[in-house]
Design an enzyme around this catalytic site. Structure first.
Site, PDB file in Angstrom:
ATOM      1  N   TYR A 211      10.883 129.254  80.849  1.00  0.00           N
ATOM      2  CA  TYR A 211      12.344 129.121  80.781  1.00  0.00           C
ATOM      3  C   TYR A 211      12.825 129.031  79.332  1.00  0.00           C
ATOM      4  O   TYR A 211      12.303 128.272  78.522  1.00  0.00           O
ATOM      5  CB  TYR A 211      12.836 127.874  81.537  1.00  0.00           C
ATOM      6  CG  TYR A 211      14.324 127.655  81.340  1.00  0.00           C
ATOM      7  CD1 TYR A 211      15.242 128.556  81.877  1.00  0.00           C
ATOM      8  CD2 TYR A 211      14.807 126.604  80.575  1.00  0.00           C
ATOM      9  CE1 TYR A 211      16.593 128.400  81.666  1.00  0.00           C
ATOM     10  CE2 TYR A 211      16.165 126.431  80.362  1.00  0.00           C
ATOM     11  CZ  TYR A 211      17.055 127.339  80.910  1.00  0.00           C
ATOM     12  OH  TYR A 211      18.402 127.188  80.688  1.00  0.00           O
TER      13      TYR A 211
ATOM     14  N   GLY B  63      20.363 129.035  82.535  1.00  0.00           N
ATOM     15  CA  GLY B  63      21.190 128.444  83.570  1.00  0.00           C
ATOM     16  C   GLY B  63      20.885 129.047  84.928  1.00  0.00           C
ATOM     17  O   GLY B  63      19.724 129.144  85.352  1.00  0.00           O
TER      18      GLY B  63
ATOM     19  N   HIS C  98      28.446 132.102  74.603  1.00  0.00           N
ATOM     20  CA  HIS C  98      28.699 130.667  74.666  1.00  0.00           C
ATOM     21  C   HIS C  98      29.685 130.198  73.601  1.00  0.00           C
ATOM     22  O   HIS C  98      30.235 129.097  73.716  1.00  0.00           O
ATOM     23  CB  HIS C  98      27.385 129.895  74.544  1.00  0.00           C
ATOM     24  CG  HIS C  98      26.556 129.909  75.789  1.00  0.00           C
ATOM     25  ND1 HIS C  98      26.224 131.067  76.456  1.00  0.00           N
ATOM     26  CD2 HIS C  98      26.000 128.903  76.517  1.00  0.00           C
ATOM     27  CE1 HIS C  98      25.495 130.778  77.524  1.00  0.00           C
ATOM     28  NE2 HIS C  98      25.346 129.457  77.578  1.00  0.00           N
TER      29      HIS C  98
ATOM     30  N   ASN D 136      21.777 123.283  72.698  1.00  0.00           N
ATOM     31  CA  ASN D 136      21.516 122.429  73.857  1.00  0.00           C
ATOM     32  C   ASN D 136      21.408 120.965  73.448  1.00  0.00           C
ATOM     33  O   ASN D 136      20.365 120.344  73.585  1.00  0.00           O
ATOM     34  CB  ASN D 136      20.209 122.880  74.532  1.00  0.00           C
ATOM     35  CG  ASN D 136      20.349 122.855  76.035  1.00  0.00           C
ATOM     36  OD1 ASN D 136      20.958 121.964  76.593  1.00  0.00           O
ATOM     37  ND2 ASN D 136      19.765 123.850  76.679  1.00  0.00           N
TER      38      ASN D 136
END
Length: 516
Positions: A57, A64, A87, A200
């Site tokens: 991932y 997401g 984003h 993040n």
């Protein structure tokens, strides 16, 4: 923005002072050798996973709700660009430079822990942006405070790519590409995992929390000073602040606040004038005077709790997936902003209540039924003059706004990302409204100081305490003493500057020594 030296950024936690120096005083940053070693080791592991046929991932998959797609190696550079560009979707007013610099520093620190998998060159480029005073334009709206402050951080990542809009070190808005070129900074082409590593985190809300704690620590001391001035000017008693009474309720902040007020009121001629029981028929003061240490003390203890949360967060490495010390790369939920969001909301309650009590004390000065011999509204010629009547209206309007801002953001949650992100913290929103609360509290306390100073002058020939007198003198450098009505708005703004810059506390401490 001034020069305040260099802050070293390594794997160990930053301090509050590090954040303030970079955010507010323009300090440059330097990645330590330990940071570079940790970054390099983590990157080696990410590169191994990127080459593996097994999907990982954020390294070889989408993000997401799109994490099920394995991305072909030939498309991964495009994947990173697409992530950042999509984003960087903020909207609304521009966020303050100090907030963006705090956010950038805190993200750089997480990179320096070696738990993100960023490349060394990318971390160095972010450090260069901070040191050169290049600040990406970040917008008010776009973060839900979960998966980190995604949109605000993406605008920073976009700048690393040489795209988007920034403010240069002179504060001018310019294209990122041009600003980087002028500073001799080469844009980076993001590699596997780097997009996520850059966006993040809870860095925006944490940065605003630390800035708010810095402000509120000053303002709660200011509230002790302004309350003491009001007690003095309204012929109240300081006996209720005695340590033996405070000890009956051992709340730590309360004791500190009461001790401050006792110090500030020491040797007051005004207080001495009514200590004789035959000269004072009042049994008890109103709550806004008598209970000032209980409220300001509870505020202090709440600030202490918020500072503990911020300290724990400064020791964190918030990213998903995270690179562990043993080389594993694991998904996690550490990006959820709840711990920070809650205390941001707690502090908005503190700001509202401190302001509410301050406004009540100010109002007492203006009412002949409660101000013990002062003229109505502290006016020079009541009826012809209105004195501070409308200054209290301004206070009341701000206090009403602060009560609305005290409604918590963290109890709200709007699901996003096709229900993958089905509970969010709204910590960024809590931080944004807290900044308004801090500004409002500053203004309310300033009006109390302005009004109390006028009342103390009107008590002449009785002399105020040396400490409160020093505050009055500091204010009188820009605001004249009592007299017929004048244009009041500039005088209020002068008092606001004195409070915001710490001048009220500094003046009091010139007599008392350091206040708690």
């Amino acid at each position: 923005m001034g020069d305040n030296g260099v802050v070293n950024v390594g794997p160990e936690p930053l301090t509050f002072d590090d954040v303030i120096r970079v955010a507010r005083h323009g300090a440059a940053v330097r990645l330590t050798d330990d940071a570079m070693a940790a970054i390099s080791a983590a990157r080696q592991r990410v590169d191994e996973l990127a080459e593996s046929p097994v999907p990982s991932y954020g390294i070889s998959t989408g993000f997401g709700a799109l994490a099920t797609r394995h991305i072909d190696p030939a498309l991964r550079a495009q994947l990173q660009r697409s992530l950042v560009r999509s984003h960087a979707a903020g909207n609304g007013p521009e966020v303050e430079t100090e907030v963006v610099r705090a956010l950038m520093l805190l993200r750089l620190h997480t990179l320096a822990t070696g738990h993100t998998g960023i490349r060394p060159t990318t971390a160095k480029t972010l450090a260069a942006l901070i040191s050169e005073g290049i600040t990406p334009v970040v917008h008010e709206y776009g973060s839900l405070g979960c998966s980190g402050d995604l949109a605000p951080l993406a605008h920073v990542a976009l700048t690393l790519m040489g795209e988007g809009v920034v403010r240069d070190k002179y504060g001018n808005v310019t294209a990122a590409e041009e600003a980087l070129k002028q500073a001799g900074i080469e844009p980076v082409e993001l590699a596997a995992k780097e997009g996520l590593a850059l966006i993040n985190g809870t860095d925006g809300m944490l940065g605003m929390l630390i800035l708010a704690i810095d402000d509120l620590t000053r303002l709660v001391r200011t509230a002790d000073v302004s309350a003491a001035m009001s007690v003095e000017g309204l012929l109240g008693t300081d006996r209720v602040f005695a340590p033996e009474l405070q000890a009956l309720r051992p709340q730590p902040g309360q004791a500190l606040s009461a001790a401050n007020m006792t110090k500030i009121l020491d040797n007051s001629g005004i207080m001495a004038s009514h200590r004789d029981p035959t000269a004072c028929t009042r049994v008890q003061d109103a709550y806004s005077l008598r209970c000032a240490p209980q409220v300001a003390g509870a505020a202090r203890d709440t600030i202490t709790h918020a500072a503990n949360v911020a300290t724990w967060e400064l020791a964190s490495a918030v990213d998903n997936p995270a690179v562990l010390s043993d080389g594993r790369v694991e998904s996690n939920g550490n990006f959820h902003g709840a711990p920070v969001a809650y205390v941001l909301d707690f502090l908005a309650i503190v700001a509202a209540d401190l302001a509410s009590m301050s406004e009540r004390r100010t109002d007492r000065f203006l009412d002949v039924a409660r101000n013990h011999g002062l003229p109505a509204f502290l006016a020079d010629d009541p009826g012809v003059d209105s004195g501070h009547m409308i200054a209290q209206y301004t206070q009341a309007a701000i206090v009403s706004e602060l009560k609305r801002l005290a409604a918590p953001a963290s109890v709200d949650s709007i699901p996003s990302s096709a229900m993958q992100e089905d509970h969010v913290s709204m910590g960024w929103s809590a931080a944004r409204k807290l900044r308004k609360s801090v500004d409002g509290l500053t203004r309310v306390l300033a009006v109390e100081v302005l009004t109390a100073a006028r009342a103390l002058d009107l008590r002449a020939p009785l002399e105020p305490a040396p400490a409160t007198g020093a505050v009055v003198r500091a204010l009188r450098e820009t605001v004249p003493g009592p007299g017929p009505d004048r244009f009041l708005a500039p005088e209020i703004e002068s008092a606001v500057r004195l409070v915001a810059e710490g001048g009220v506390v500094t003046a009091a401490e010139s007599v008392t020594g350091p206040l708690a």
